[in-house]
Design an enzyme around this catalytic site. Structure first.
Site, PDB file in Angstrom:
ATOM      1  N   ARG A 199       0.854  -1.194   0.000  1.00 17.96           N
ATOM      2  CA  ARG A 199       0.000   0.000   0.000  1.00 17.96           C
ATOM      3  C   ARG A 199       0.889   1.243   0.000  1.00 17.96           C
ATOM      4  NH1 ARG A 199      -2.115   0.053   6.358  1.00 17.96           N
ATOM      5  NH2 ARG A 199      -0.032   0.060   7.242  1.00 17.96           N
TER       6      ARG A 199
ATOM      7  N   ASN B 169      -4.023   8.518   4.636  1.00 16.93           N
ATOM      8  CA  ASN B 169      -3.805   7.760   5.861  1.00 16.93           C
ATOM      9  C   ASN B 169      -2.322   7.753   6.178  1.00 16.93           C
ATOM     10  OD1 ASN B 169      -5.008   5.901   7.928  1.00 16.93           O
ATOM     11  ND2 ASN B 169      -3.459   4.506   7.105  1.00 16.93           N
ATOM     12  N   GLU B 170      -1.975   8.123   7.382  1.00 13.65           N
ATOM     13  CA  GLU B 170      -0.577   8.050   7.833  1.00 13.65           C
ATOM     14  C   GLU B 170       0.402   8.445   6.718  1.00 13.65           C
ATOM     15  OE1 GLU B 170       0.353   4.275   9.610  1.00 13.65           O
ATOM     16  OE2 GLU B 170      -0.546   4.871  11.502  1.00 13.65           O
TER      17      GLU B 170
ATOM     18  N   GLU C 140      -5.975   5.692  16.023  1.00 15.35           N
ATOM     19  CA  GLU C 140      -5.732   4.252  15.930  1.00 15.35           C
ATOM     20  C   GLU C 140      -4.909   3.789  17.116  1.00 15.35           C
ATOM     21  OE1 GLU C 140      -3.744   2.730  12.500  1.00 15.35           O
ATOM     22  OE2 GLU C 140      -4.867   3.985  11.116  1.00 15.35           O
TER      23      GLU C 140
ATOM     24  N   TRP D 216       3.442  -6.124  13.369  1.00 14.13           N
ATOM     25  CA  TRP D 216       4.572  -5.649  12.556  1.00 14.13           C
ATOM     26  C   TRP D 216       5.889  -5.485  13.304  1.00 14.13           C
ATOM     27  CZ3 TRP D 216       5.332  -0.867  14.690  1.00 14.13           C
ATOM     28  CH2 TRP D 216       4.218  -0.155  15.148  1.00 14.13           C
TER      29      TRP D 216
HETATM   30  C1  GLA Z   1      -1.308   1.853  10.737  1.00  9.93           C
HETATM   31  C2  GLA Z   1      -2.318   1.962   9.620  1.00  9.93           C
HETATM   32  C3  GLA Z   1      -3.409   0.953   9.723  1.00  9.93           C
HETATM   33  C4  GLA Z   1      -2.876  -0.391  10.130  1.00  9.93           C
HETATM   34  C5  GLA Z   1      -2.125  -0.257  11.417  1.00  9.93           C
HETATM   35  C6  GLA Z   1      -1.575  -1.561  11.944  1.00  9.93           C
HETATM   36  O1  GLA Z   1      -1.573   2.593  11.817  1.00  9.93           O
HETATM   37  O2  GLA Z   1      -2.875   3.239   9.524  1.00  9.93           O
HETATM   38  O3  GLA Z   1      -4.045   0.873   8.482  1.00  9.93           O
HETATM   39  O4  GLA Z   1      -2.030  -0.872   9.145  1.00  9.93           O
HETATM   40  O5  GLA Z   1      -1.029   0.578  11.187  1.00  9.93           O
HETATM   41  O6  GLA Z   1      -0.954  -1.389  13.183  1.00  9.93           O
END
Ligand code: GLA
Length: 671
Positions: free
Chosen positions: A114, A152-153, A310, A318
């Protein structure tokens, strides 16, 4: 009315990322029922849905998302709607390879994970904005949508790109900054190693080189890369704002002390600061980082309520080993974020995936269903957070600020330093930890902001300071703010050029000293510092400090090459005092030094006489004050709070002393 982070959600927010596209629709009804049972009132939908929304370049499929949003609405669950641009679909990369990021060796990233897009790709931007247009057109008025979630992030996986198009964008950024190539030559110091540029076409991102690339080039590329991602974010915001009114805030999720984006700059463009936190369970001091990251988020929003966007209810997937969260930690660390200003606690993700790379990442609803410890803890927290409604919008009052500047962080950790063992995080923790343990409320601040409202401003290690930063620090000091500078500070200007004439140039008179030469210590080497009759140990770093008139020696090296020379110097001026610490003191030494400095600065902890391992924070609004007592120890603790209080969650009343069970939390309302 209290200040609400999300006007459309006048409750404490609780929920998580909801990815219904991973499930047959028959499961969605059960999702809704269980969300209601757990107290979920907000879900983030669509973060990774691009391929499902636009399966090919010319086909769109929104009906499934219509049904999801309608279902949420029918069940009273509000939606933080993602723009779905975080992971481009395979067809985009296949047909338009220029959308794919390129690393410093020239390798183009493949799709299949991604966030593989190049932040500077014009084609990526075109397609992502077209998607956002469609989303906004369709859902701007949807009654379930109370917030928009862009991307996102940003930078989590791709934080820079070295493609030709990125090189062009970098050049354009440099032209805006420097105007002409001669100025760049001067600021980058390209007279060194025959790097002098005769025209802009020769200027490149710091691609793979045989030896250290030019440090100012590296630093500017970090700044540019953060800005390139920010431009993408802002472009999406602009599209959203064409149709969506201000009452619906826009966010994107941060990653605490994330090294690849200048969050000060970003936060100016974000309505609700939101953040993702995945504590390292192998770190026995996770709760210190938990508090520190939360304080950064509160500070980035200038004290506004922020959201934990989150976290994992239990394990992640991970790190090398991914344990389940220890007993009580999920609840305590969640409430800790509320203690530091969060008005929403959300998770990644609602239902644990069964396929894909995150199937071993916990979800609010685990694979094993509702007869599980995780589900019980999640639902308990969800129900309890409802009771925190009175504290929405409540603020904290910090008298102490720690200085953090991403440019300085980046420069500190480049190659070719006196020591590559110094890290910004370690320096911040060295100072934050004892302050937190002594119960002080701490803000983070940028050196270029007005600092005069603080009693004490501390720069744990501010290697790079701009001219404006110097001005602000001088002004705060002149106005009565006490200042502490830690090691290796005030060394270089904004483009990493040494300020010659003795380090601390521009601030020498404030501290009454300057550094003649850095003396980093090698691994395992420690030296001793005498403070009065106390001996303290230092490691990692020492400095040869020279005194100027009016200064006082607070600590002296008693061993090593620098024996007999000052290690810690102070200077008292008309309205304030400043300290310079040219070393890395060990934990006891820094704790007692800071204790004395806080007292001299007139800074007060939230509560006095709090048992070790108990964290206390305070938030206040028009409903009164709220005292959070977090017991990070394994035994019950009793805390004297000196007044009557009511536990918002358990409804118990107390007269003076309050007990908090092992690993438990109380949120006391002080009317
Ligand atoms: C990040 C992403 C999420 C997910 C989490 C897993 O924070 O934004 O989509 O992958 O990690 O810990």
């Amino acid at each position: 009315m209290n200040e609400l982070a999300i006007p459309g959600l006048p409750e404490y927010a609780f929920g998580g990322d909801y990815n219904p596209e991973q499930w047959p629709e028959s499961v969605w009804q059960e999702d809704m029922a269980l969300m209601r049972e757990a107290g979920v009132n907000l879900v983030t939908v669509g973060v990774f849905s691009w391929a499902k929304l636009q399966p090919t370049e010319n086909t769109w499929s929104f009906e499934w998302l219509d049904r999801v949003l309608d279902l949420c609405h029918a069940n009273g669950i509000k939606v933080d709607l993602a723009t779905a641009t975080a992971s481009p679909p395979p067809w985009l990369g296949l047909k338009y390879p220029s959308t794919l990021a390129v690393d410093e060796t020239g390798v183009r990233m493949a799709w299949g994970a991604r966030q593989h897009f190049s932040p500077s790709s014009s084609v990526f931007k075109k397609f992502s904005l077209a998607l956002v247009e469609k989303m906004v057109e369709r859902y701007a008025e949807h009654p379930a949508v109370v917030m928009w979630h862009v991307g996102n992030e940003y930078g989590a996986h791709t934080h820079r790109c070295f493609s030709e198009e990125s090189a062009d964008a970098f050049r354009a950024w440099l032209i805006t900054k420097y105007g002409d190539v001669d100025t760049l030559n001067e600021r980058w110091g390209t007279a060194f190693w025959s790097q002098w540029y005769s025209n802009w076409d020769e200027v490149m991102p710091p691609r793979k080189t045989v030896y250290f690339p030019n440090p100012a080039q590296q630093l500017d590329f970090k700044r540019f890369s953060s800005d390139a991602m920010l431009e993408l974010y802002k472009a999406e915001v602009e599209v959203i704002r064409q149709r969506v009114g201000r009452q619906i805030p826009i966010t994107t999720n941060f990653m605490r002390f994330f090294p690849h984006a200048d969050y000060w700059k970003w936060s100016e463009n974000i309505d609700v600061i939101s953040d993702d936190w995945y504590p390292d369970l192998a770190d026995p001091e996770s709760h210190i980082e938990g508090a520190m990251g939360a304080d950064l988020m509160r500070s980035l929003g200038a004290g506004r309520p922020w959201f934990l966007m989150e976290q994992a209810p239990s394990a992640i997937n991970w790190r090398e080993v991914n344990p389940a969260k220890p007993k009580n930690a999920y609840r305590r660390w969640s409430l800790q974020q509320a203690a530091h200003g969060a008005d929403g606690i959300l998770h990644f993700q609602w239902r644990a995936s069964v396929r894909g790379a995150e199937k071993w990442h916990s979800g609010m609803l685990p694979h094993s269903g509702t007869d599980t410890a995780v589900w019980r803890e999640v639902s308990r927290l969800g129900q309890d957070l409802k009771k925190l409604k009175p504290l929405l919008g409540a603020k904290s009052d910090s008298q102490i600020a720690l200085l953090l500047d991403w440019s300085s962080w980046w420069a500190l950790e480049l190659d070719s330093r006196p020591s590559t063992r110094l890290t910004q995080m370690e320096a911040l923790l060295d100072y934050y930890r004892p302050l937190a343990q002594a119960g002080y409320s701490v803000d983070f601040a940028h050196p270029e902001q007005d600092l005069s409202r603080y009693k004490l401003v501390i720069a744990p290690s501010l290697y790079l300071i701009s001219d404006l930063g110097i001005e602000r620090i001088r002004a705060a000091s002149a106005g009565g703010t006490n200042i502490v500078f830690g090691k290796f500070s005030g060394a270089v200007d904004a483009e990493e050029g040494v300020r010659v004439g003795g380090h601390l140039m521009g601030l020498r008179d404030v501290f009454g000293c300057y550094t003649e030469e850095w003396h980093p210590l090698v691994a395992g080497q420690t030296e001793e510092v005498l403070i009065g009759s106390n001996r303290g140990e230092v490691s990692g770093w020492t400095e040869h400090i020279r005194l100027l008139p009016g200064s006082a020696i607070e600590g002296t090296f008693s061993t090593g090459d620098l024996a007999g020379l000052p290690a810690i110097v102070s200077k008292t001026s008309e309205k304030s005092k400043a300290w310079y610490l040219g070393c890395t003191p060990n934990r006891d030494m820094i704790a007692s030094l800071l204790e004395a400095i806080c007292i001299q600065s007139g800074a007060a902890p939230v509560l006095y006489s709090v048992p070790q391992g108990v964290e206390v924070t305070k938030r206040s609004n028009e409903n009164g004050s709220f005292l959070f007592l977090l017991n990070h120890t394994g035994v019950e603790q009793s805390i004297e709070i000196g007044q009557a209080s009511v536990d918002l969650i358990s409804a118990e009343s107390f007269v003076g002393a309050v007990t908090v069970g092992a690993g438990e939390v109380r949120v006391l309302h002080l009317p």
